[in-house]
Design an enzyme around this catalytic site. Sequence first.
Site, PDB file in Angstrom:
ATOM      1  N   GLU A  44       0.821  -1.213   0.000  1.00  0.00           N
ATOM      2  CA  GLU A  44       0.000   0.000   0.000  1.00  0.00           C
ATOM      3  C   GLU A  44       0.854   1.262   0.000  1.00  0.00           C
ATOM      4  O   GLU A  44       0.551   2.223  -0.698  1.00  0.00           O
ATOM      5  CB  GLU A  44      -0.959   0.008   1.202  1.00  0.00           C
ATOM      6  CG  GLU A  44      -2.043  -1.047   1.124  1.00  0.00           C
ATOM      7  CD  GLU A  44      -2.912  -0.909  -0.119  1.00  0.00           C
ATOM      8  OE1 GLU A  44      -3.040   0.213  -0.651  1.00  0.00           O
ATOM      9  OE2 GLU A  44      -3.458  -1.929  -0.570  1.00  0.00           O
ATOM     10  N   TYR A 129      -6.887   5.754   4.654  1.00  0.00           N
ATOM     11  CA  TYR A 129      -6.920   4.791   3.552  1.00  0.00           C
ATOM     12  C   TYR A 129      -6.048   3.568   3.868  1.00  0.00           C
ATOM     13  O   TYR A 129      -6.490   2.417   3.745  1.00  0.00           O
ATOM     14  CB  TYR A 129      -6.441   5.428   2.231  1.00  0.00           C
ATOM     15  CG  TYR A 129      -6.133   4.352   1.232  1.00  0.00           C
ATOM     16  CD1 TYR A 129      -7.164   3.722   0.538  1.00  0.00           C
ATOM     17  CD2 TYR A 129      -4.831   3.870   1.060  1.00  0.00           C
ATOM     18  CE1 TYR A 129      -6.900   2.665  -0.311  1.00  0.00           C
ATOM     19  CE2 TYR A 129      -4.552   2.818   0.213  1.00  0.00           C
ATOM     20  CZ  TYR A 129      -5.598   2.219  -0.473  1.00  0.00           C
ATOM     21  OH  TYR A 129      -5.351   1.161  -1.290  1.00  0.00           O
ATOM     22  N   ASP A 147      -9.516   5.316  -2.209  1.00  0.00           N
ATOM     23  CA  ASP A 147      -8.335   5.821  -2.917  1.00  0.00           C
ATOM     24  C   ASP A 147      -8.841   6.474  -4.204  1.00  0.00           C
ATOM     25  O   ASP A 147     -10.051   6.657  -4.377  1.00  0.00           O
ATOM     26  CB  ASP A 147      -7.314   4.693  -3.188  1.00  0.00           C
ATOM     27  CG  ASP A 147      -7.817   3.721  -4.241  1.00  0.00           C
ATOM     28  OD1 ASP A 147      -9.035   3.744  -4.562  1.00  0.00           O
ATOM     29  OD2 ASP A 147      -6.999   2.949  -4.770  1.00  0.00           O
TER      30      ASP A 147
END
Length: 344
Positions: A44, A129, A147
């Site tokens: 990520e 997020y 996102d």
Amino acid sequence: MTQTRNVLEQPAGFQRALVGWFRVEARDYPWRRTTDAYAVLVSEMMLQQTTLAMVLERGHYVRWMEAFPDVATLAAAPESRVLAHWEGLGYYNRARHLQQAARAVVERFQGVFPATLPELLGLPGVGRYTAGAVLSFAFDVPAPLVDGNVARVLARLMDHQGEIDSPAGQRQLWQWAEALLPEREVRSYNAALMELGQRICVPGPPSCLLCPVRAWCQATEPAALPRKKPRREVVRVEEDVLVARHGGRLLMQQELGRRRRGLWKLPAVHGRKCGPLLWHGRYTITHHRVTLRLFAAAGRPVPRADESWIPETDLETLPMPSPFRRALNAVLAAHDDNRPNDPA
Ligand code: SF4
């Protein structure tokens, strides 16, 4: 004409359609083969400001996981090695945050990743997020995430005409993400929503005919969505640096600024005499378009406080922003044939 179903009133059908599509269509990424929270966090962080192709096809993720396979290894590594492994991905603060997060997991949680939102949000560099991604992908805990891809899908599904990057727009998107979240199979659901944005509900004209959730979509002109605030104007900058070689060493400058701290680059010309232009090229960083020019040094410059003569044999492992690496490699390769600029 078929009537659009209201996704907020019938989220279960929407969730089933999306996850059903994903079961058949899901792409196989290395981080989808694991439920290791650390591996999920690495992927990520890498994907935050870097393309999937870069992270995957150029092998950054795989190489990183080989070098730092777990939080303990990353926590104990010297920062220079961490930055060197991040080279090519840019935005080096992500690498520093990743290491700080690994250290926090080791120190505060005895090396075991926390599985709650407040604890994850307390880790350096982990925002809403990223926390949602770790909770859902590693622990299958219901946690929304938004996102760029998810924002586009949600804005179109709801035919949202407001700017999605305003505070009100962000609040609205997160509310919808939360309202549509299933209680089970969150891992697949969140991954499906992101993949829909990557492959079907793409920027520009989307492939609505292939979309598994078109029955719930209210967009009438999807290509015009999402709306965003006007972009910052591009600022052009010139960066003139020296290539000074002496006795198998190269003069380098250590970066002290917030963005690239710990990295090394060629020293700035800044009032020093220099010889001919050796190389020039362009790179972009945020809204800056930089013209980078490399000049041969005239004589042997005296190093300034943040500069050092670095053995050229160490250059390969020296953390360096990739525009400088590319430029330097080109110049050194050309000059190793006829070495006009080495006074040694
Ligand atoms: S129908 Fe089209 S605009 Fe709507 S979510 Fe699907 S791809 Fe996006």
